[in-house]
Scaffold this active site. Structure first.
Site, PDB file in Angstrom:
ATOM      1  N   ASP A  30       0.859  -1.176   0.000  1.00 59.28           N
ATOM      2  CA  ASP A  30       0.000   0.000   0.000  1.00 59.28           C
ATOM      3  C   ASP A  30       0.903   1.236   0.000  1.00 59.28           C
ATOM      4  O   ASP A  30       2.096   1.143   0.300  1.00 59.28           O
ATOM      5  CB  ASP A  30      -0.893  -0.033   1.239  1.00 59.28           C
ATOM      6  CG  ASP A  30      -1.785   1.192   1.350  1.00 59.28           C
ATOM      7  OD1 ASP A  30      -2.368   1.601   0.317  1.00 59.28           O
ATOM      8  OD2 ASP A  30      -1.889   1.750   2.461  1.00 59.28           O
ATOM      9  N   ASP A  32      -0.178   5.134   0.963  1.00 57.51           N
ATOM     10  CA  ASP A  32      -0.424   6.081   2.058  1.00 57.51           C
ATOM     11  C   ASP A  32      -0.530   5.351   3.398  1.00 57.51           C
ATOM     12  O   ASP A  32      -1.321   4.426   3.564  1.00 57.51           O
ATOM     13  CB  ASP A  32      -1.707   6.880   1.801  1.00 57.51           C
ATOM     14  CG  ASP A  32      -1.648   7.639   0.483  1.00 57.51           C
ATOM     15  OD1 ASP A  32      -0.548   8.032   0.066  1.00 57.51           O
ATOM     16  OD2 ASP A  32      -2.721   7.831  -0.134  1.00 57.51           O
TER      17      ASP A  32
END
Length: 211
Positions: A30, A32
């Site tokens: 991922d 953020d």
């Protein structure tokens, strides 16, 4: 159904035959809350993009060890009309430059630009982006790892059949850990991306398809 939008592979990275690619080691990440600080107001410009402490070191360590790193990220700022696609592409281009300068490499980037209400098959926790990456790069997903800071990231990795998932306690990770525990969903937990890299490189990570 809308399909994943793909950016990459990283410029300068040669594309080799699928029979060779299948031998490579892959990690999905991922963005953020894992690579950079997250924001409730979204990351809408390069000026708002700030690497988390240790994330560049973790990316570099995994790259040196031969892992191919693929970003898997929901970016509804596009579907919400908050920024044009060119801004997201600029953020990713600059991010890749800084990662490379630190000794790492983002091999490919898959992002979902859709609004949460669009009902697409690529927005996490749906596995669409990971499955698309698997097809593109001939990845044995049962040998791949998904790293995230959110329940959606862990479920995405499990739904795609990744061999392991790692939750980092940066970003939304601490709250996600509580929710996963309450729901009885197992995952490995690391303090941050650099710690997750150390766990992977220790050779003690047991890989078996998540369910």
């Amino acid at each position: 159904m809308a399909s994943p939008t793909v950016l990459g592979p990283d410029r300068g990275e040669s594309i080799v035959k699928a029979s060779v690619m299948a031998l490579d080691k892959f990690i999905f990440l991922d963005r953020d809350g894992v690579v950079n600080h997250d924001s409730a107001h979204y990351i809408k410009s390069w000026e708002e993009f700030v690497f988390l402490p240790g994330s560049l070191d973790g990316l570099a360590a995994l790259t040196r060890a031969g892992y191919r790193l693929i970003l898997i990220t929901n970016q509804s700022i596009i579907g919400r009309g908050m920024v044009p696609l060119a801004v997201l592409q600029d953020i990713h281009h600059r991010m890749q430059q800084d990662v490379r300068a630190a000794g790492g490499r983002i091999f490919d980037i898959f992002y979902c630009p859709h609004h949460p209400d669009d009902g697409c098959s690529c927005r996490k926790p749906a596995p669409g982006m990971i499955l698309a990456a698997g097809r593109r790069h001939a990845i044995d997903l049962s040998s791949a790892v998904m790293i995230g800071d959110n329940v959606k990231d862990i479920l995405c990795g499990r739904n795609a059949g990744c061999g392991a998932t790692i939750l980092v306690r940066t970003g939304s990770g601490q709250q996600a850990q509580k929710e996963l525990n309450a729901r009885g969903i197992p995952t490995i937990v690391a303090d941050d991306l650099n710690h997750a890299a150390q766990i992977i490189l220790s050779g003690k990570l047991s890989l078996s398809p998540e369910r």
